[in-house]
Write an enzyme that holds these catalytic residues in place. Structure first.
Site, PDB file in Angstrom:
ATOM      1  N   LYS A 282      15.521  15.720  24.198  1.00 52.29           N
ATOM      2  CA  LYS A 282      15.787  14.917  25.488  1.00 52.29           C
ATOM      3  C   LYS A 282      14.193  14.023  25.764  1.00 52.29           C
ATOM      4  O   LYS A 282      14.080  13.337  25.038  1.00 52.29           O
ATOM      5  CB  LYS A 282      15.771  15.791  26.467  1.00 52.29           C
ATOM      6  N   ASP A 443      -3.835  -7.166   5.509  1.00 50.62           N
ATOM      7  CA  ASP A 443      -4.447  -5.729   6.244  1.00 50.62           C
ATOM      8  C   ASP A 443      -5.981  -5.755   5.726  1.00 50.62           C
ATOM      9  O   ASP A 443      -6.301  -4.794   5.354  1.00 50.62           O
ATOM     10  CB  ASP A 443      -3.376  -4.980   5.918  1.00 50.62           C
TER      11      ASP A 443
HETATM   12  C1  SPV Z   1      -1.680   1.769   7.889  1.00 49.56           C
HETATM   13  O1  SPV Z   1      -0.629   2.061   8.096  1.00 49.56           O
HETATM   14  O2  SPV Z   1      -2.047   0.515   8.184  1.00 49.56           O
HETATM   15  C2  SPV Z   1      -2.460   2.747   7.059  1.00 49.56           C
HETATM   16  C3  SPV Z   1      -2.053   3.655   6.329  1.00 49.56           C
HETATM   17  O3  SPV Z   1      -3.756   2.475   7.408  1.00 49.56           O
HETATM   18  S1  SPV Z   1      -2.002   3.124   4.810  1.00 49.56           S
HETATM   19  O4  SPV Z   1      -1.420   1.944   4.712  1.00 49.56           O
HETATM   20  O5  SPV Z   1      -1.543   4.274   4.054  1.00 49.56           O
HETATM   21  O6  SPV Z   1      -3.316   2.808   4.553  1.00 49.56           O
HETATM   22 MG    MG Z   2      -4.313   0.568   8.097  1.00 45.28          MG
END
Ligand code: SPV
Ligand code: MG
Length: 672
Positions: A282, A443
């Site tokens: 839930k 990233d």
């Molecule tokens: C992310 O998800 O951004 C991470 C985990 O930092 S990893 O991609 O495995 O570094």
């Molecule tokens: Mg990350």
């Protein structure tokens, strides 16, 4: 519907017992009199209007009714010549107040168990209580039954008859027919016979069905001997064991009604579902198990409260061996079906019975649930919940979310197991990789914090589950303290920062790209600054160790882990990009040997064969599924785009698209 209770008689066959009070005031154990029991059962059945005929004991009866304290509207009809007439005349006197309504008719000396009343009231047409399993009584009422209908009622019939009790549900049309016959009888001067004599003259114009009570308690008390037998049977009825299970943290009228009905079947034991079991199917309970137990302990009709550890009733049923399990009938068809089946098979072992009542789906109760969910979304409540979940479950799972819609998927996806168990994610991971990818960016800490906060906010707006934020390197300590305060204010539960410095690259690149690990002391200072900045005790700063990613060795990883804990880190995340989980296992084992408490976090993207159960056994506390929604979603989008380009229309990709109505279901329009 009104109840008509006939209490004009003198009860002379009771001897001394009725010298000082009318028969209906005879005590029948459990603090009840025949009258008080009848009235409270009637009230529990939802009937609020009572017509009571009285005679010489009128005053005493009125006082006794008042003393019950029940909120019933009671109209008294005195039969001034009760000693010279039978109740046919009392009914005649009450004819006006009985007009145009369904009537539950009872003799005032009738003692019956709850199920008998319930069964009678469930009869759609008119019905009379009979028993086809009891022997025919010599002197009491019998009903002559043909083709499922009652043709005659009286003491003189033995052919095609069943034992009958003066307890009827009379639909208004049938009541009117019977009453007209009563009027005819009385006006002809026939006032000393049973009202049933009048009924028998018109029974072909009524639809009076026999309602078989079998061996259930449903008996008149005429003599002291009857009183003894009935009181003993009633005692057995009261001591039957009833079990019901609740997960709710908001008690409302429907729950109380269900408990009141269950309490009529015997002594109610309430099983309170453990926090973990509630959260599994839930939502996280607003009140913990102990608080919910306390709440139910004070509910009228509850005899005892115990914990039920899992969704399955097995353990508690085997311990209690109840005569009845009471539940709403909704579980016949929903995901609880396997649990219901298990309950039925367990009850079968000792002749127990499952009693199901219609489920109340009042929209106001749904609204209460909506409010509970909003409560869970508030920053203080949400932030604190991650620590509570770790303490409660040992291992929590977090799934990646990078937008409102992915947040909703993590929030709402529940899988139901074959045995009736359920499973859902505990928390959300706001990954730097996925947040950046959604924006089409690498990233590398390029997506700035304001934008990352915007993503969090989109998710916060539509979900309630706790959030773990990927804080990358955390930036400069001077910047990190602001990040901590903002995250904390928003209701985020944990930030994870990695011990890297300079231009951060995604860890899954490992040593293929240039990445620099921060030095221990500098990173410890960042942790300390963060811990000093936070305002609540709930917020967690997790230190992420990149030594295995950057191939710096196990010893470096462990040295850092202990140093970071020393600096105040609330949790440690250890990362690896190897498919083989061995190095993570080794880290976890060695760390746990000297630190059994600090939560450990893993992100098994590459070492993805290990099950949650194994992680838990090894001492890991948080498993993060870091990017699976993104990786599932974008190829599907790419493929839709290619399909349309190739076909020059959209039809060909329709088969693998989510129907619009499913999107609408996922995203309700109201704010709940
Ligand atoms: C992310 O998800 O951004 C991470 C985990 O930092 S990893 O991609 O495995 O570094
Ligand atoms: Mg990350």
């Amino acid at each position: 519907m009104k109840a008509l209770i006939l209490n004009s008689g003198t009860g002379s066959r009771m001897g001394d017992l009725t010298r000082t009070h009318p028969k209906c005031m005879t005590e029948i154990g459990g603090g009840e009199t025949i009258l008080s029991r009848q009235l409270s059962l009637i009230r529990d059945a939802g009937i609020r209007e009572v017509v009571m005929t009285t005679g010489t004991w009128d005053k005493a009866i009125r006082r006794a009714v008042e003393d019950t304290g029940l909120d019933l509207r009671c109209t008294f009809v005195i039969n001034p010549i009760a000693d010279k007439t039978n109740y046919i005349y009392s009914m005649y006197l009450a004819r006006e107040v009985l007009a145009d309504d369904d009537i539950l008719l009872l003799h005032g000396d009738l003692v019956f168990e709850w199920r008998a009343l319930e069964k009678l009231l469930q009869e759609a047409a008119s019905g009379m209580a009979v028993s086809t399993s009891l022997p025919l009584p010599d002197k009491d009422f019998k009903a002559v039954i043909h083709d499922g209908r009652i043709e005659k009622v009286g003491i003189e019939f033995f052919e095609d008859a069943a034992a009958a009790q003066p307890m009827y549900i009379l639909r208004r049309a049938d009541m009117a027919v019977w009453m007209q016959a009563i009027v005819d009888f009385v006006e002809r001067g026939e006032t000393r016979c049973y009202a049933e004599n009048a009924l028998n003259t018109v029974s072909d114009r009524t639809t009076l069905h026999p309602v078989d009570m079998g061996a259930w308690l449903c008996s008149e008390i005429d003599t002291p001997q009857d009183l003894e037998t009935v009181s003993e049977r009633l005692d057995q009825v009261r001591r039957k064991k009833v079990y019901m299970c609740f997960s709710t943290d908001i008690l409302h009228a429907a729950h109380l009604r269900l408990i009141a009905r269950a309490a009529r079947l015997g002594q109610v034991t309430v099983g309170i579902l453990s926090d973990e079991a509630v959260a599994s199917y839930k939502r996280f309970p607003l009140l913990n198990c102990e608080e919910r137990k306390e709440m139910f302990r004070h509910v009228a009709g509850v005899h005892q409260v115990v914990e039920q550890e899992s969704l399955s009733y097995r353990e508690n049923l085997l311990a209690l061996k109840p005569d009845f399990v009471v539940h709403g009938d909704n579980w016949k068809s929903d995901f609880q079906k396997p649990i219901r089946e298990e309950v039925l098979s367990l009850l079968g072992q000792w002749d127990g019975e499952l009693v199901e009542y219609p489920y109340t789906s009042d929209p106001r109760f749904g609204a209460l649930e909506g409010r509970a969910r909003s409560e869970l979304a508030l920053p203080d409540s949400r932030r604190a919940r991650l620590r509570r979940l770790i303490a409660m479950k040992g291992l929590v799972t977090a799934m990646e979310a990078h937008s409102g819609i992915t947040g909703l998927i993590v929030e709402k996806t529940v899988v139901h197991e074959e045995n009736g168990g359920a499973h859902q994610f505990d928390a959300m991971w706001i990954s730097s990789l996925c947040d950046s990818t959604a924006k089409g960016k690498p990233d590398i800490e390029l997506v700035d914090m304001s934008s990352r906060f915007r993503t969090i906010d989109d998710i916060l707006e539509v979900t309630t589950k706790p959030i773990i934020f990927d804080g990358d390197t955390g930036g400069l300590p001077e910047h990190f303290v602001y990040t901590v305060r903002t995250l904390e204010r928003m209701g985020v539960s944990m930030v994870i920062i990695e011990d890297k410095t300079g231009l951060k690259k995604n860890s899954l690149f490992g040593t293929e790209v240039v990445q620099t690990q921060d030095d221990i002391e500098h990173f410890c200072e960042k942790i300390r600054a963060g811990k000093r900045a936070q305002k609540t005790r709930d917020f967690m700063i997790c230190a992420r160790i990149e030594s295995l990613i950057l191939e710096k060795g196990m010893e470096d990883a462990l040295t850092r882990a202990f140093a970071f804990v020393q600096a105040g880190a609330d949790a440690i995340m250890i990362h690896s990009r190897k498919k083989d989980p061995q190095e993570i296992f080794e880290f976890v084992d060695t760390f746990r040997a000297s630190d059994p408490v600090t939560p450990l976090v893993v992100v098994p993207t590459s070492f993805n064969t290990v099950t949650e159960q194994e992680w838990k056994q090894r001492g890991v506390n948080v498993v993060i599924y870091a990017n699976q929604l993104t990786r599932a979603g974008f190829p599907a989008m790419q493929s839709a785009a290619e399909t349309i380009l190739k076909a020059h229309r959209a039809k060909e990709c329709d088969d693998f698209l989510m129907p619009i109505k499913d999107i609408i279901r996922l995203i309700p329009e109201d704010s709940d």
